[in-house]
Design a protein around this motif. Structure first.
Motif, mmCIF file in Angstrom:
data_model
loop_
_atom_site.group_PDB
_atom_site.id
_atom_site.type_symbol
_atom_site.label_atom_id
_atom_site.label_comp_id
_atom_site.label_asym_id
_atom_site.label_seq_id
_atom_site.Cartn_x
_atom_site.Cartn_y
_atom_site.Cartn_z
ATOM 1 N N TYR A 95 68.227 -45.252 -62.507
ATOM 2 C CA TYR A 95 66.970 -45.064 -61.802
ATOM 3 C C TYR A 95 66.335 -43.741 -62.205
ATOM 4 C CZ TYR A 95 68.967 -48.529 -58.581
ATOM 5 O OH TYR A 95 69.527 -49.655 -58.028
ATOM 6 N N CYS A 96 65.014 -43.754 -62.357
ATOM 7 C CA CYS A 96 64.315 -42.479 -62.484
ATOM 8 C C CYS A 96 63.619 -42.186 -61.159
ATOM 9 C CB CYS A 96 63.327 -42.483 -63.636
ATOM 10 S SG CYS A 96 61.914 -43.582 -63.464
ATOM 11 N N ALA A 97 63.389 -40.917 -60.933
ATOM 12 C CA ALA A 97 62.792 -40.499 -59.666
ATOM 13 C C ALA A 97 61.933 -39.264 -59.895
ATOM 14 C CB ALA A 97 63.882 -40.193 -58.642
ATOM 15 N N ARG A 98 60.822 -39.187 -59.183
ATOM 16 C CA ARG A 98 59.928 -38.048 -59.303
ATOM 17 C C ARG A 98 60.243 -37.031 -58.216
ATOM 18 N NH1 ARG A 98 53.835 -37.331 -57.503
ATOM 19 N NH2 ARG A 98 55.035 -36.554 -55.737
ATOM 20 N N GLY A 99 60.363 -35.803 -58.610
ATOM 21 C CA GLY A 99 60.631 -34.750 -57.647
ATOM 22 C C GLY A 99 59.414 -34.424 -56.812
ATOM 23 N N SER A 100 59.634 -33.625 -55.803
ATOM 24 C CA SER A 100 58.542 -33.209 -54.933
ATOM 25 C C SER A 100 57.950 -31.880 -55.384
ATOM 26 C CB SER A 100 59.030 -33.103 -53.484
ATOM 27 O OG SER A 100 60.123 -32.218 -53.398
ATOM 28 N N GLY A 101 58.450 -31.329 -56.474
ATOM 29 C CA GLY A 101 57.940 -30.086 -57.011
ATOM 30 C C GLY A 101 58.087 -30.045 -58.522
ATOM 31 N N PRO A 102 57.655 -28.950 -59.158
ATOM 32 C CA PRO A 102 57.670 -28.864 -60.621
ATOM 33 C C PRO A 102 59.061 -28.707 -61.228
ATOM 34 C CG PRO A 102 56.899 -26.813 -59.669
ATOM 35 C CD PRO A 102 56.999 -27.786 -58.539
ATOM 36 N N THR A 103 59.975 -28.175 -60.476
ATOM 37 C CA THR A 103 61.347 -28.027 -60.966
ATOM 38 C C THR A 103 62.245 -27.665 -59.796
ATOM 39 O OG1 THR A 103 62.734 -27.009 -62.672
ATOM 40 C CG2 THR A 103 61.223 -25.548 -61.470
ATOM 41 N N TYR A 104 63.527 -27.711 -60.044
ATOM 42 C CA TYR A 104 64.511 -27.302 -59.056
ATOM 43 C C TYR A 104 65.465 -26.325 -59.705
ATOM 44 C CZ TYR A 104 62.831 -31.349 -56.449
ATOM 45 O OH TYR A 104 62.054 -32.246 -55.792
ATOM 46 N N SER A 105 65.979 -25.440 -58.919
ATOM 47 C CA SER A 105 66.987 -24.528 -59.411
ATOM 48 C C SER A 105 68.321 -24.891 -58.781
ATOM 49 C CB SER A 105 66.634 -23.083 -59.045
ATOM 50 O OG SER A 105 66.516 -22.939 -57.650
ATOM 51 N N GLY A 106 69.341 -24.770 -59.574
ATOM 52 C CA GLY A 106 70.683 -24.994 -59.067
ATOM 53 C C GLY A 106 70.918 -26.401 -58.604
ATOM 54 N N SER A 107 71.705 -26.533 -57.549
ATOM 55 C CA SER A 107 72.205 -27.836 -57.129
ATOM 56 C C SER A 107 71.159 -28.731 -56.495
ATOM 57 C CB SER A 107 73.357 -27.644 -56.146
ATOM 58 O OG SER A 107 72.910 -26.962 -54.984
ATOM 59 N N ARG A 108 70.008 -28.175 -56.120
ATOM 60 C CA ARG A 108 69.006 -29.020 -55.456
ATOM 61 C C ARG A 108 68.580 -30.172 -56.357
ATOM 62 N NH1 ARG A 108 63.005 -27.422 -53.239
ATOM 63 N NH2 ARG A 108 62.616 -29.404 -52.197
ATOM 64 N N ALA A 109 68.613 -29.979 -57.666
ATOM 65 C CA ALA A 109 68.224 -31.035 -58.601
ATOM 66 C C ALA A 109 69.177 -32.223 -58.552
ATOM 67 C CB ALA A 109 68.171 -30.491 -60.023
ATOM 68 N N TYR A 110 70.373 -32.012 -58.050
ATOM 69 C CA TYR A 110 71.391 -33.056 -58.115
ATOM 70 C C TYR A 110 71.312 -34.042 -56.951
ATOM 71 C CZ TYR A 110 73.470 -29.496 -61.182
ATOM 72 O OH TYR A 110 73.684 -28.558 -62.145
ATOM 73 N N TYR A 111 70.514 -33.728 -55.946
ATOM 74 C CA TYR A 111 70.491 -34.550 -54.741
ATOM 75 C C TYR A 111 69.309 -35.506 -54.733
ATOM 76 C CZ TYR A 111 74.023 -31.369 -53.019
ATOM 77 O OH TYR A 111 75.178 -30.640 -52.873
ATOM 78 N N GLY A 112 69.582 -36.749 -54.432
ATOM 79 C CA GLY A 112 68.526 -37.741 -54.369
ATOM 80 C C GLY A 112 67.446 -37.409 -53.366
ATOM 81 N N SER A 113 67.794 -36.694 -52.332
ATOM 82 C CA SER A 113 66.820 -36.334 -51.299
ATOM 83 C C SER A 113 65.750 -35.375 -51.812
ATOM 84 C CB SER A 113 67.534 -35.724 -50.095
ATOM 85 O OG SER A 113 68.298 -34.593 -50.486
ATOM 86 N N SER A 114 65.955 -34.803 -52.991
ATOM 87 C CA SER A 114 64.961 -33.902 -53.576
ATOM 88 C C SER A 114 63.847 -34.654 -54.291
ATOM 89 C CB SER A 114 65.641 -32.956 -54.575
ATOM 90 O OG SER A 114 66.601 -32.133 -53.926
#
Length: 128
Positions: A95-114
């Motif tokens: 699955y691909c998913a669009r984030g709610s912001g331009p990038t994430y730092s650290g572990s936040r990128a790893y969570y589907g809730s982001s």
């Protein structure tokens, strides 16, 4: 609304390569991070890769590091996942998913809730 459509999955043998595509509608797609996740039968969804809005920041799960490469072409509103040296344990719906912001730092990128928009998924099956 944003719609994401994955394509490129299929049945391959171990050691083969596939390139998945995630095509998005919506002109603001290029302003957001995108992630790839996968879910194998009977298992929880897991993070695979993340790319920032202009592609300068990428993260990978340890299980795919060195074999998978995430990239994006904002002119085409498309994100790619190049998968090389595929293994049977890579078998999953991707699955691909669009984030709610331009990038994430650290572990936040790893969570589907982001991520706030998700595609329908594409099946990847790797035979041994």
């Amino acid at each position: 609304q944003v719609q994401l459509v994955e394509s490129g999955g299929g049945l391959v043998q171990a050691g083969d390569s596939l390139r998945l595509s995630c095509a998005a509608s919506g002109r603001t797609f290029s302003s957001y991070a995108v992630g790839w996740f996968r879910q194998a039968p009977g298992k929880e969804r897991e993070f695979v890769a993340h790319i920032s809005w202009i592609g300068g920041i990428t993260y990978y799960a340890d299980s795919v590091k060195g074999r998978f490469t995430i990239s994006r072409d904002n002119a085409k509103n498309t994100v790619y996942l190049q998968m090389n040296s595929l293994k049977p344990e890579d078998t999953a719906v991707y699955y691909c998913a669009r984030g709610s912001g331009p990038t994430y730092s650290g572990s936040r990128a790893y969570y589907g809730s982001s991520y706030d928009y998700w595609g329908q998924g594409t099946q990847v099956t790797v035979s041994s």
